[in-house]
Design a protein around this motif. Structure first.
Motif, PDB file in Angstrom:
ATOM      1  N   ASP A 117       1.341  20.862  15.162  1.00 35.15           N
ATOM      2  CA  ASP A 117       1.989  20.263  13.973  1.00 35.15           C
ATOM      3  C   ASP A 117       1.741  18.890  13.931  1.00 35.15           C
ATOM      4  O   ASP A 117       1.783  18.041  14.871  1.00 35.15           O
ATOM      5  N   SER A 118       1.342  18.408  12.745  1.00 37.81           N
ATOM      6  CA  SER A 118       0.842  16.863  12.516  1.00 37.81           C
ATOM      7  C   SER A 118       1.246  16.437  11.403  1.00 37.81           C
ATOM      8  O   SER A 118       1.696  17.036  10.402  1.00 37.81           O
ATOM      9  N   GLU A 119       1.609  14.969  11.359  1.00 37.35           N
ATOM     10  CA  GLU A 119       2.034  14.283  10.266  1.00 37.35           C
ATOM     11  C   GLU A 119       0.949  13.330   9.543  1.00 37.35           C
ATOM     12  O   GLU A 119       0.329  12.839  10.593  1.00 37.35           O
ATOM     13  N   LEU A 120       0.934  13.376   8.273  1.00 41.10           N
ATOM     14  CA  LEU A 120      -0.199  12.662   7.935  1.00 41.10           C
ATOM     15  C   LEU A 120       0.303  11.648   6.591  1.00 41.10           C
ATOM     16  O   LEU A 120       1.177  11.817   5.985  1.00 41.10           O
ATOM     17  N   ALA A 121      -0.557  10.679   6.348  1.00 36.23           N
ATOM     18  CA  ALA A 121      -0.459   9.786   5.158  1.00 36.23           C
ATOM     19  C   ALA A 121      -1.843   9.928   4.430  1.00 36.23           C
ATOM     20  O   ALA A 121      -2.831  10.371   5.005  1.00 36.23           O
ATOM     21  N   ALA A 150      -5.124   7.342  -6.529  1.00 41.98           N
ATOM     22  CA  ALA A 150      -4.271   6.321  -6.219  1.00 41.98           C
ATOM     23  C   ALA A 150      -5.074   5.004  -6.025  1.00 41.98           C
ATOM     24  O   ALA A 150      -4.546   4.103  -6.284  1.00 41.98           O
ATOM     25  N   LEU A 151      -6.200   5.219  -5.534  1.00 39.35           N
ATOM     26  CA  LEU A 151      -7.112   4.007  -5.037  1.00 39.35           C
ATOM     27  C   LEU A 151      -7.337   3.630  -6.456  1.00 39.35           C
ATOM     28  O   LEU A 151      -7.555   2.143  -6.687  1.00 39.35           O
ATOM     29  N   ASP A 152      -7.641   4.076  -7.535  1.00 33.62           N
ATOM     30  CA  ASP A 152      -7.881   3.796  -8.937  1.00 33.62           C
ATOM     31  C   ASP A 152      -6.995   2.826  -9.240  1.00 33.62           C
ATOM     32  O   ASP A 152      -7.173   1.816  -9.753  1.00 33.62           O
ATOM     33  N   ASP A 153      -5.548   3.228  -9.230  1.00 39.71           N
ATOM     34  CA  ASP A 153      -4.325   2.682  -9.657  1.00 39.71           C
ATOM     35  C   ASP A 153      -4.465   1.281  -8.811  1.00 39.71           C
ATOM     36  O   ASP A 153      -3.977   0.377  -9.430  1.00 39.71           O
ATOM     37  N   MET A 154      -4.714   1.539  -7.602  1.00 40.53           N
ATOM     38  CA  MET A 154      -4.467   0.096  -6.552  1.00 40.53           C
ATOM     39  C   MET A 154      -5.471  -0.974  -7.105  1.00 40.53           C
ATOM     40  O   MET A 154      -5.244  -2.024  -7.346  1.00 40.53           O
ATOM     41  N   LEU A 155      -6.764  -0.364  -7.507  1.00 38.20           N
ATOM     42  CA  LEU A 155      -7.687  -1.350  -8.154  1.00 38.20           C
ATOM     43  C   LEU A 155      -7.502  -2.058  -9.314  1.00 38.20           C
ATOM     44  O   LEU A 155      -7.615  -3.071  -9.506  1.00 38.20           O
ATOM     45  N   GLN A 156      -6.714  -1.260 -10.129  1.00 39.48           N
ATOM     46  CA  GLN A 156      -6.390  -1.887 -11.457  1.00 39.48           C
ATOM     47  C   GLN A 156      -5.214  -2.924 -11.340  1.00 39.48           C
ATOM     48  O   GLN A 156      -5.175  -3.898 -11.905  1.00 39.48           O
ATOM     49  N   ASN A 157      -4.160  -2.033 -10.439  1.00 42.74           N
ATOM     50  CA  ASN A 157      -2.744  -2.953 -10.362  1.00 42.74           C
ATOM     51  C   ASN A 157      -2.686  -3.821  -9.266  1.00 42.74           C
ATOM     52  O   ASN A 157      -1.918  -4.943  -9.406  1.00 42.74           O
ATOM     53  N   ASP A 158      -3.474  -3.751  -8.204  1.00 46.54           N
ATOM     54  CA  ASP A 158      -3.508  -4.880  -7.126  1.00 46.54           C
ATOM     55  C   ASP A 158      -4.834  -4.991  -6.542  1.00 46.54           C
ATOM     56  O   ASP A 158      -4.985  -4.376  -5.344  1.00 46.54           O
ATOM     57  N   MET A 192       0.868  -1.263  -0.026  1.00 47.37           N
ATOM     58  CA  MET A 192      -0.111  -0.049  -0.046  1.00 47.37           C
ATOM     59  C   MET A 192       0.770   1.273   0.034  1.00 47.37           C
ATOM     60  O   MET A 192       0.475   2.203  -0.405  1.00 47.37           O
ATOM     61  N   GLY A 193       1.927   1.100   0.547  1.00 47.10           N
ATOM     62  CA  GLY A 193       3.044   2.361   0.514  1.00 47.10           C
ATOM     63  C   GLY A 193       3.277   2.892  -0.682  1.00 47.10           C
ATOM     64  O   GLY A 193       3.464   4.053  -0.827  1.00 47.10           O
ATOM     65  N   ARG A 194       3.081   2.255  -1.873  1.00 45.48           N
ATOM     66  CA  ARG A 194       3.275   2.631  -3.194  1.00 45.48           C
ATOM     67  C   ARG A 194       2.237   3.486  -3.406  1.00 45.48           C
ATOM     68  O   ARG A 194       2.468   4.382  -4.705  1.00 45.48           O
ATOM     69  N   TYR A 195       1.104   3.590  -2.848  1.00 41.69           N
ATOM     70  CA  TYR A 195       0.021   4.518  -3.336  1.00 41.69           C
ATOM     71  C   TYR A 195      -0.167   5.555  -2.404  1.00 41.69           C
ATOM     72  O   TYR A 195      -1.082   6.389  -2.427  1.00 41.69           O
ATOM     73  N   LEU A 196       0.459   5.702  -1.203  1.00 43.43           N
ATOM     74  CA  LEU A 196       0.213   6.650  -0.204  1.00 43.43           C
ATOM     75  C   LEU A 196       1.207   7.810  -0.539  1.00 43.43           C
ATOM     76  O   LEU A 196       2.460   7.672  -0.969  1.00 43.43           O
ATOM     77  N   GLY A 197       0.758   9.023   0.001  1.00 37.30           N
ATOM     78  CA  GLY A 197       1.678  10.285   0.173  1.00 37.30           C
ATOM     79  C   GLY A 197       1.969  10.343   1.628  1.00 37.30           C
ATOM     80  O   GLY A 197       0.943  10.021   2.372  1.00 37.30           O
ATOM     81  N   PHE A 198       2.884  11.230   2.011  1.00 44.33           N
ATOM     82  CA  PHE A 198       3.066  11.450   3.501  1.00 44.33           C
ATOM     83  C   PHE A 198       3.635  13.060   3.669  1.00 44.33           C
ATOM     84  O   PHE A 198       4.542  13.323   2.643  1.00 44.33           O
ATOM     85  N   ALA A 199       2.971  13.624   4.433  1.00 41.60           N
ATOM     86  CA  ALA A 199       3.003  15.073   4.431  1.00 41.60           C
ATOM     87  C   ALA A 199       3.045  15.292   6.129  1.00 41.60           C
ATOM     88  O   ALA A 199       2.386  14.968   6.927  1.00 41.60           O
ATOM     89  N   ALA A 200       4.053  16.432   6.507  1.00 50.42           N
ATOM     90  CA  ALA A 200       3.714  17.179   7.620  1.00 50.42           C
ATOM     91  C   ALA A 200       3.103  18.755   7.344  1.00 50.42           C
ATOM     92  O   ALA A 200       3.485  19.151   6.467  1.00 50.42           O
ATOM     93  N   VAL A 201       2.214  18.935   8.326  1.00 48.55           N
ATOM     94  CA  VAL A 201       1.215  20.081   8.168  1.00 48.55           C
ATOM     95  C   VAL A 201       1.501  20.854   9.537  1.00 48.55           C
ATOM     96  O   VAL A 201       1.416  20.311  10.467  1.00 48.55           O
ATOM     97  N   LYS A 202       1.579  22.154   9.371  1.00 48.20           N
ATOM     98  CA  LYS A 202       1.412  23.169  10.609  1.00 48.20           C
ATOM     99  C   LYS A 202       0.255  22.966  11.489  1.00 48.20           C
ATOM    100  O   LYS A 202      -0.720  22.688  10.564  1.00 48.20           O
ATOM    101  N   ALA A 203       0.405  23.595  12.742  1.00 46.66           N
ATOM    102  CA  ALA A 203      -0.988  23.584  13.421  1.00 46.66           C
ATOM    103  C   ALA A 203      -1.648  24.708  12.639  1.00 46.66           C
ATOM    104  O   ALA A 203      -1.599  25.475  12.078  1.00 46.66           O
ATOM    105  N   GLN A 204      -3.206  24.546  13.071  1.00 42.37           N
ATOM    106  CA  GLN A 204      -4.183  25.441  12.788  1.00 42.37           C
ATOM    107  C   GLN A 204      -4.244  25.637  11.366  1.00 42.37           C
ATOM    108  O   GLN A 204      -4.624  26.697  10.659  1.00 42.37           O
ATOM    109  N   ARG A 205      -4.366  24.457  10.732  1.00 39.64           N
ATOM    110  CA  ARG A 205      -4.595  24.392   9.089  1.00 39.64           C
ATOM    111  C   ARG A 205      -5.745  23.487   8.856  1.00 39.64           C
ATOM    112  O   ARG A 205      -5.927  22.334   9.533  1.00 39.64           O
ATOM    113  N   ASP A 206      -6.548  23.754   8.007  1.00 40.88           N
ATOM    114  CA  ASP A 206      -7.612  23.237   7.482  1.00 40.88           C
ATOM    115  C   ASP A 206      -7.381  22.243   6.429  1.00 40.88           C
ATOM    116  O   ASP A 206      -7.206  22.595   5.137  1.00 40.88           O
TER     117      ASP A 206
END
Length: 210
Positions: free
Chosen positions: A161-165, A171-179, A85-99
């Motif tokens: 401050d938070s970190e997100l996947a 990406a879900l479409d790609d996963m559905l097609q490839n895996d 699944m890691g091939r289809y995920l992005g990972f990001a750090a976001v500052k506090a008080q962000r929508d």
């Protein structure tokens, strides 16, 4: 589960019948938003707006594996499945008080909290802001719009401050097609999590879903 998806993708009233030039893989990213005039807000645009910082995938994926190992639904995804699944995920750090997600916008991505905290709020028609939940490490947000590209039910804002996947509909479409086996397993888990979330929110709002 796969039989259901195969029938959906082959059915004459599917997204391909609605828009003949749509690629077969564009299932979640286009199927349900075709009739709306409002633009989608994809993660790429939101990330720029937030000033999100890209995270190295290997360490972030290990954190995700550790968090989901303690969730009774998500733990059904084996370490091997999570690595795929890691091939289809992005990972990001976001500052506090962000929508990260805004109520009523159309979106097509979900996020998983890796670290930090987000609050989930809904603005009521009479002006009151209702706090629906706090989301911490391991929690999922935005699954419904990931699956249907529909309007967001609530806003999700970072408290610290938070970190997100991030998983997008493309990406879900790609996963559905490839895996497809992995995609079916993930969607089954998301369906269970969504059911629990909707029941909790309905109870909070004073409704009783059947």
């Amino acid at each position: 589960m796969m039989g259901i998806f195969q029938r959906l993708r082959q059915a004459p009233d599917s997204a391909d019948a609605l828009r003949q030039d749509a690629p077969e893989s564009a299932f979640f990213s286009t199927a349900w938003h075709l009739g709306s005039e409002a633009p989608l807000v994809p993660w790429e645009a939101r990330a720029v707006e937030l000033g999100a910082r890209h995270l190295p995938p290997h360490a972030a994926l290990r954190r995700l594996q550790a968090l989901w190992a303690h969730d009774r639904h998500l733990a059904t995804l084996t370490p091997q499945a999570l690595r795929r699944m890691g091939r289809y995920l992005g990972f990001a750090a976001v500052k506090a008080q962000r929508d990260v997600i805004r109520q009523d916008e159309y979106g097509n991505f979900m996020v998983v909290v890796l670290s930090g905290e987000l609050v989930v709020n809904r603005s009521q028609p009479w002006g009151e802001s209702l706090r629906l939940a706090h989301a911490g490490p391991g929690d999922l947000l935005g699954e419904m719009s990931l699956l249907d590209s529909g309007q967001r039910f609530s806003s999700c804002t970072t408290v610290v401050d938070s970190e997100l996947a991030v998983l997008s509909a493309e990406a879900l479409d790609d996963m559905l097609q490839n895996d497809p086996a992995l995609a079916a397993q993930l969607i089954a888990v998301l369906a269970r999590k969504l059911s629990m979330r909707l029941r909790a929110v309905s109870s909070r709002l004073g409704h009783h879903p059947s």
